[in-house]
Design an enzyme around this catalytic site. Sequence first.
Site, mmCIF file in Angstrom:
data_model
loop_
_atom_site.group_PDB
_atom_site.id
_atom_site.type_symbol
_atom_site.label_atom_id
_atom_site.label_comp_id
_atom_site.label_asym_id
_atom_site.label_seq_id
_atom_site.Cartn_x
_atom_site.Cartn_y
_atom_site.Cartn_z
ATOM 1 N N VAL A 1 0.850 -1.188 0.000
ATOM 2 C CA VAL A 1 0.000 0.000 0.000
ATOM 3 C C VAL A 1 0.885 1.236 0.000
ATOM 4 C CG1 VAL A 1 -1.796 1.271 1.231
ATOM 5 C CG2 VAL A 1 -1.789 -1.230 1.270
ATOM 6 N N SER A 2 0.860 1.985 -1.099
ATOM 7 C CA SER A 2 1.712 3.174 -1.206
ATOM 8 C C SER A 2 0.927 4.468 -1.284
ATOM 9 C CB SER A 2 2.630 3.057 -2.432
ATOM 10 O OG SER A 2 1.874 2.795 -3.598
ATOM 11 N N THR A 3 -0.385 4.384 -1.576
ATOM 12 C CA THR A 3 -1.232 5.579 -1.611
ATOM 13 C C THR A 3 -2.538 5.281 -0.897
ATOM 14 O OG1 THR A 3 -2.289 4.984 -3.718
ATOM 15 C CG2 THR A 3 -0.270 6.277 -3.848
#
Length: 213
Positions: free
Chosen positions: A10-12
């Site tokens: 999960v990066s955003t």
Amino acid sequence: MTQTILYARVSTADQTATHQRSQAEAAGFQVDHVVTDDGVSGVSTRLAERRQGQRLFDMLRRGDLLVVRWVDRLGRNYGDVCETIREFMRRGVIVKTVINGLTFDGATTDPMQQAVRDALIGFMAAMSQAQAEATKEAQKAGIMHAKAQAEARAYRGRKVSYTRNQFETVQAMLGQGAAVAAIAKATGLSRQTVYRISADPAEAEAALARWAA
């Protein structure tokens, strides 16, 4: 007993693990476990170096199925992604993607199928890195644009509080010898603004031109 593990990076804010699991289940996967890394860069941090990535390597056994939304969840570095997928295949783990339904299986023995599989791994890994670099360049361009706008605003100086018509009226009335108070009343401007225009009409007109641009 084999297991199906979903790995979610999960990066955003819109890439939640719950959303990625829902996508996988909608595609027909029966997920047994979800392993999630939050806020980890896929460009600078290899999967094996991530806290949950290390856990993933420990959990997976021969015959297990590793599901990812797309190969970019494993990483965005060409060499790292290629090596990661090949390492899983060497361990007898099958890797599948939700998007495009790709399958990377080390059990393939036919040389032609192996060649196609390996070429696909390289292509997908290269695409992941290319997308990351494109995103980085877009972000850089956005930052530069914002900086240029800020510099332009700074160059324009204090925002003018009068219109072209008001400026011309002030100039005309000053030329007629009208008092500042009368000019302010006639134009709706403050006395301070009228004084500023009167003191330096050339700069007042230049400021008007800068803000009009």
